[in-house]
Scaffold this motif. Sequence first.
Motif, PDB file in Angstrom:
ATOM      1  N   GLY A  10      35.400  53.920  93.187  1.00 45.96           N
ATOM      2  CA  GLY A  10      33.977  54.084  94.357  1.00 45.96           C
ATOM      3  C   GLY A  10      33.997  53.071  94.992  1.00 45.96           C
ATOM      4  O   GLY A  10      34.678  51.304  95.254  1.00 45.96           O
ATOM      5  N   LYS A  11      33.112  52.539  96.199  1.00 44.57           N
ATOM      6  CA  LYS A  11      33.159  51.272  97.667  1.00 44.57           C
ATOM      7  C   LYS A  11      32.277  50.653  97.076  1.00 44.57           C
ATOM      8  O   LYS A  11      31.129  50.950  96.176  1.00 44.57           O
ATOM      9  N   LEU A  12      32.113  49.175  96.835  1.00 49.15           N
ATOM     10  CA  LEU A  12      31.944  48.099  96.225  1.00 49.15           C
ATOM     11  C   LEU A  12      30.571  48.076  96.956  1.00 49.15           C
ATOM     12  O   LEU A  12      30.326  47.401  96.299  1.00 49.15           O
ATOM     13  N   SER A  13      30.583  48.180  98.024  1.00 51.84           N
ATOM     14  CA  SER A  13      28.972  48.523  99.177  1.00 51.84           C
ATOM     15  C   SER A  13      28.246  49.084  98.167  1.00 51.84           C
ATOM     16  O   SER A  13      26.728  48.821  98.407  1.00 51.84           O
ATOM     17  N   ASP A  14      29.143  50.439  97.069  1.00 53.06           N
ATOM     18  CA  ASP A  14      27.860  51.301  97.194  1.00 53.06           C
ATOM     19  C   ASP A  14      27.565  51.271  95.395  1.00 53.06           C
ATOM     20  O   ASP A  14      27.190  51.730  94.470  1.00 53.06           O
ATOM     21  N   SER A  15      28.316  50.088  94.988  1.00 49.77           N
ATOM     22  CA  SER A  15      28.245  50.086  93.815  1.00 49.77           C
ATOM     23  C   SER A  15      27.147  48.914  93.200  1.00 49.77           C
ATOM     24  O   SER A  15      27.382  48.887  91.799  1.00 49.77           O
ATOM     25  N   GLY A  16      27.409  48.333  94.025  1.00 47.08           N
ATOM     26  CA  GLY A  16      25.916  46.650  93.233  1.00 47.08           C
ATOM     27  C   GLY A  16      26.266  45.981  92.886  1.00 47.08           C
ATOM     28  O   GLY A  16      25.770  45.008  92.692  1.00 47.08           O
ATOM     29  N   ASP A  48      38.195  50.043  91.068  1.00 42.56           N
ATOM     30  CA  ASP A  48      38.122  50.898  89.490  1.00 42.56           C
ATOM     31  C   ASP A  48      36.600  50.456  88.718  1.00 42.56           C
ATOM     32  O   ASP A  48      36.597  49.308  88.490  1.00 42.56           O
ATOM     33  N   GLU A  49      35.062  51.233  88.828  1.00 42.43           N
ATOM     34  CA  GLU A  49      34.086  51.069  88.492  1.00 42.43           C
ATOM     35  C   GLU A  49      34.339  50.606  87.024  1.00 42.43           C
ATOM     36  O   GLU A  49      33.956  48.929  86.205  1.00 42.43           O
ATOM     37  N   SER A  50      35.276  51.323  86.320  1.00 40.25           N
ATOM     38  CA  SER A  50      35.541  50.484  84.490  1.00 40.25           C
ATOM     39  C   SER A  50      36.542  48.927  83.831  1.00 40.25           C
ATOM     40  O   SER A  50      35.725  48.117  82.999  1.00 40.25           O
ATOM     41  N   GLU A  51      36.799  49.309  85.407  1.00 37.92           N
ATOM     42  CA  GLU A  51      37.908  47.877  85.178  1.00 37.92           C
ATOM     43  C   GLU A  51      37.242  46.413  85.441  1.00 37.92           C
ATOM     44  O   GLU A  51      37.904  45.396  85.402  1.00 37.92           O
TER      45      GLU A  51
END
Length: 141
Positions: A10-16, A48-51
């Motif tokens: 996901g985009k860093l800007s959308d991840s929080g 990579d949201e998990s890593e």
Amino acid sequence: MTRDNAAVLGKLSDSGQMVESPDEDVRGRTVTDSDGEDIGRVEDLLIDESERRVRFLLVAHGGFLGFGETKSFVPVEAVTRVTDDQVFVDQARDRVAGAPVFSPDLADKPDYYASVYGYYGYAPFWGTGYINPGLPPRGHM
């Protein structure tokens, strides 16, 4: 990465999430090609949201004042050096311009990621023996 254990990107800007140090946040910096030509700018980072690792730069290029811009992913493996205002990649400007175009509808599809890695000639991050290079330190050559 198989279809059963595909990483969620996901985009860093959308991840929080935030970059640990503001000096390491390359968003907004100019992307410069292997010949020293400006390509565009880093619009966002695909993580990579998990890593919690950067996998791609989302590069906006072409157009004028934001109109007609094309966006494409550049694998983090292409980054050779980072300075205060530039991110250098080992690809030519025309090569980046011809990359698979970013589409929000495709951005979460493993086949799309594979096509981007294949286009640039890098092994994908889900492959056996892959070692994440991360972004090089600032000023690193």
